[in-house]
Design a protein around this motif. Structure first.
Motif, PDB file in Angstrom:
ATOM      1  N   VAL A  87      -1.778  -2.231 -16.088  1.00  8.55           N
ATOM      2  CA  VAL A  87      -1.976  -1.589 -17.535  1.00  8.55           C
ATOM      3  C   VAL A  87      -0.764  -0.892 -17.530  1.00  8.55           C
ATOM      4  N   ASN A  88      -0.151  -0.913 -18.567  1.00  8.02           N
ATOM      5  CA  ASN A  88       1.195  -0.249 -19.312  1.00  8.02           C
ATOM      6  C   ASN A  88       1.032   0.211 -20.566  1.00  8.02           C
ATOM      7  N   LYS A  89       1.749   1.287 -20.885  1.00  5.91           N
ATOM      8  CA  LYS A  89       2.078   1.848 -22.223  1.00  5.91           C
ATOM      9  C   LYS A  89       1.023   2.240 -22.896  1.00  5.91           C
ATOM     10  N   LEU A  90      -0.268   2.507 -22.359  1.00  9.31           N
ATOM     11  CA  LEU A  90      -1.383   3.275 -22.811  1.00  9.31           C
ATOM     12  C   LEU A  90      -1.072   4.283 -23.755  1.00  9.31           C
ATOM     13  N   THR A  91      -1.278   4.297 -25.033  1.00  4.38           N
ATOM     14  CA  THR A  91      -0.928   5.386 -25.914  1.00  4.38           C
ATOM     15  C   THR A  91      -1.875   5.562 -27.090  1.00  4.38           C
ATOM     16  N   ARG A 115     -13.302  -9.975 -15.974  1.00  2.00           N
ATOM     17  CA  ARG A 115     -13.786 -11.338 -16.472  1.00  2.00           C
ATOM     18  C   ARG A 115     -12.568 -12.260 -16.091  1.00  2.00           C
ATOM     19  N   SER A 116     -11.585 -11.686 -15.629  1.00  2.00           N
ATOM     20  CA  SER A 116     -10.470 -12.864 -15.104  1.00  2.00           C
ATOM     21  C   SER A 116     -10.253 -12.850 -13.649  1.00  2.00           C
ATOM     22  N   SER A 117     -11.420 -12.530 -13.075  1.00  2.00           N
ATOM     23  CA  SER A 117     -11.481 -12.541 -11.740  1.00  2.00           C
ATOM     24  C   SER A 117     -10.411 -11.953 -10.993  1.00  2.00           C
ATOM     25  N   ALA A 118     -10.105 -10.603 -11.485  1.00  2.00           N
ATOM     26  CA  ALA A 118      -9.102  -9.840 -10.600  1.00  2.00           C
ATOM     27  C   ALA A 118      -9.887  -8.821  -9.724  1.00  2.00           C
ATOM     28  N   LYS A 119      -9.419  -8.494  -8.644  1.00  2.00           N
ATOM     29  CA  LYS A 119     -10.077  -7.337  -7.913  1.00  2.00           C
ATOM     30  C   LYS A 119      -9.819  -6.148  -8.497  1.00  2.00           C
ATOM     31  N   TRP A 120      -8.481  -5.991  -9.045  1.00  2.00           N
ATOM     32  CA  TRP A 120      -7.958  -4.448  -9.316  1.00  2.00           C
ATOM     33  C   TRP A 120      -7.515  -4.293 -10.430  1.00  2.00           C
ATOM     34  N   LEU A 121      -7.568  -3.045 -11.014  1.00  2.00           N
ATOM     35  CA  LEU A 121      -6.868  -2.730 -12.280  1.00  2.00           C
ATOM     36  C   LEU A 121      -5.926  -1.724 -11.838  1.00  2.00           C
ATOM     37  N   ARG A 122      -4.615  -1.977 -11.865  1.00  2.00           N
ATOM     38  CA  ARG A 122      -3.777  -1.090 -11.565  1.00  2.00           C
ATOM     39  C   ARG A 122      -2.689  -0.642 -12.575  1.00  2.00           C
ATOM     40  N   LEU A 123      -1.918   0.662 -12.179  1.00  2.00           N
ATOM     41  CA  LEU A 123      -1.077   1.092 -13.002  1.00  2.00           C
ATOM     42  C   LEU A 123      -0.111   1.805 -12.380  1.00  2.00           C
ATOM     43  N   ASP A 124       1.107   2.091 -13.073  1.00  2.00           N
ATOM     44  CA  ASP A 124       2.027   3.181 -12.499  1.00  2.00           C
ATOM     45  C   ASP A 124       2.258   4.036 -13.421  1.00  2.00           C
ATOM     46  N   ALA A 125       2.308   5.426 -13.110  1.00  2.00           N
ATOM     47  CA  ALA A 125       2.524   6.726 -13.976  1.00  2.00           C
ATOM     48  C   ALA A 125       3.924   7.194 -13.706  1.00  2.00           C
ATOM     49  N   ASN A 129       4.942  13.421 -14.109  1.00  2.00           N
ATOM     50  CA  ASN A 129       3.824  14.014 -14.925  1.00  2.00           C
ATOM     51  C   ASN A 129       2.369  14.212 -14.248  1.00  2.00           C
ATOM     52  N   ASP A 130       2.211  15.528 -13.525  1.00  2.00           N
ATOM     53  CA  ASP A 130       1.052  15.630 -12.982  1.00  2.00           C
ATOM     54  C   ASP A 130       0.076  15.447 -13.837  1.00  2.00           C
ATOM     55  N   ALA A 131       0.060  16.001 -15.045  1.00  2.00           N
ATOM     56  CA  ALA A 131      -1.234  15.890 -15.995  1.00  2.00           C
ATOM     57  C   ALA A 131      -1.764  14.631 -16.134  1.00  2.00           C
ATOM     58  N   LEU A 132      -0.875  13.640 -16.150  1.00  2.00           N
ATOM     59  CA  LEU A 132      -1.010  12.251 -16.513  1.00  2.00           C
ATOM     60  C   LEU A 132      -1.788  11.610 -15.367  1.00  2.00           C
ATOM     61  N   TRP A 162       4.212   6.424  -9.460  1.00  2.00           N
ATOM     62  CA  TRP A 162       3.143   7.044  -8.995  1.00  2.00           C
ATOM     63  C   TRP A 162       2.202   5.670  -9.258  1.00  2.00           C
ATOM     64  N   LEU A 163       1.819   5.206  -8.109  1.00  2.00           N
ATOM     65  CA  LEU A 163       0.853   4.174  -8.197  1.00  2.00           C
ATOM     66  C   LEU A 163      -0.754   4.309  -7.972  1.00  2.00           C
ATOM     67  N   ALA A 164      -1.445   3.941  -8.795  1.00  2.00           N
ATOM     68  CA  ALA A 164      -3.070   3.966  -8.664  1.00  2.00           C
ATOM     69  C   ALA A 164      -3.739   2.728  -9.135  1.00  2.00           C
ATOM     70  N   GLN A 165      -4.960   2.523  -8.448  1.00  2.00           N
ATOM     71  CA  GLN A 165      -5.706   1.623  -8.852  1.00  2.00           C
ATOM     72  C   GLN A 165      -7.315   1.883  -8.778  1.00  2.00           C
ATOM     73  N   ARG A 166      -8.053   1.125  -9.311  1.00  2.00           N
ATOM     74  CA  ARG A 166      -9.495   0.976  -9.175  1.00  2.00           C
ATOM     75  C   ARG A 166     -10.179  -0.342  -9.259  1.00  2.00           C
ATOM     76  N   GLU A 167     -11.247  -0.354  -8.864  1.00  2.00           N
ATOM     77  CA  GLU A 167     -11.829  -1.804  -8.865  1.00  2.00           C
ATOM     78  C   GLU A 167     -12.119  -2.161 -10.195  1.00  2.00           C
ATOM     79  N   ALA A 168     -11.744  -3.484 -10.514  1.00  2.00           N
ATOM     80  CA  ALA A 168     -12.006  -3.866 -11.902  1.00  2.00           C
ATOM     81  C   ALA A 168     -13.607  -4.308 -11.890  1.00  2.00           C
ATOM     82  N   LEU A 169     -14.106  -3.752 -12.980  1.00  2.00           N
ATOM     83  CA  LEU A 169     -15.608  -3.867 -13.120  1.00  2.00           C
ATOM     84  C   LEU A 169     -15.997  -4.098 -14.450  1.00  2.00           C
ATOM     85  N   PRO A 170     -17.216  -4.554 -14.751  1.00  2.00           N
ATOM     86  CA  PRO A 170     -17.736  -4.715 -16.156  1.00  2.00           C
ATOM     87  C   PRO A 170     -17.971  -3.418 -16.704  1.00  2.00           C
ATOM     88  N   ALA A 171     -17.785  -3.270 -18.073  1.00  2.00           N
ATOM     89  CA  ALA A 171     -17.994  -1.887 -18.521  1.00  2.00           C
ATOM     90  C   ALA A 171     -18.438  -2.041 -20.018  1.00  2.00           C
TER      91      ALA A 171
END
Length: 187
Positions: A87-91, A115-125, A129-132, A162-171
């Motif tokens: 994920v990038n540039k979420l605004t 749906r793309s068969s990814a294991k992770w959804l990842r981002l850098d922040a 920016n502690d609040a983000l 600041w790197l973070a990830q969560r499992e890619a899941l249907p939603a």
């Protein structure tokens, strides 16, 4: 609300959107996005099909960039072998703040990654920016680590590491999804 790929005609709106977000962030005491984003780089991501817009009638409510390409120097070789989307540039336009559009976009991104068969959804922040960072933790992401060195700009400290990830899941995200079916990711 409809979620669809951005088009080159969206470029001026996206640039103005980023300026609005930078101004708002500045009022919150962070320098995140204070440097103008190069229009040619943004256009290239639009043309690559990785920028998506949330439309509310004729208005644009939010945007997100979702790609299988990791930013160089952030993730380890081992991590990059795991199928992931980034994920990038979420605004969210300020007029739509407080409606959980960011959370819904992250759910959409996680669903698309799944749906793309990814294991992770990842981002850098933004590193300072502690609040983000707290926001992403509330959205189910786990902090992996903070990368402070290796910026491609002037060899200085990395500002978004600041790197973070969560499992890619249907939603269930609630958008009318007009994005093309994602291609499978190979780790």
């Amino acid at each position: 609300m409809i979620l669809a790929p951005a088009t080159p005609d969206d470029l001026p709106l996206l640039l103005a959107f980023r300026e609005q977000a930078a101004s708002w962030l500045s009022k919150l005491g962070t320098d995140q996005w204070s440097r103008p984003y190069p229009a040619d780089r943004l256009l290239a991501t639009i043309e690559a099909g990785t920028v998506f817009m949330v439309r509310d009638g004729k208005a644009t409510a939010a945007t997100i960039t979702l790609t299988s390409d990791a930013e160089e120097g952030l993730w380890s070789e081992e991590e990059l072998r795991e199928p992931s989307m980034f994920v990038n540039k979420l605004t969210v336009f300020r007029e739509y703040a407080g409606q959980n559009l960011g959370g819904r976009l992250l759910d959409w991104a996680g669903d698309r990654a799944f749906r793309s068969s990814a294991k992770w959804l990842r981002l850098d922040a933004w590193t300072t920016n502690d609040a983000l960072q707290r926001y992403y933790l509330r959205q189910g992401f786990e902090h992996v680590r903070t990368v402070r060195e290796g910026s491609a700009i002037n060899g200085g400290p990395r500002v978004s590491g600041w790197l973070a990830q969560r499992e890619a899941l249907p939603a269930q995200h609630g958008f009318v999804d007009r994005a093309p079916t994602p291609a499978p990711i190979i780790g």
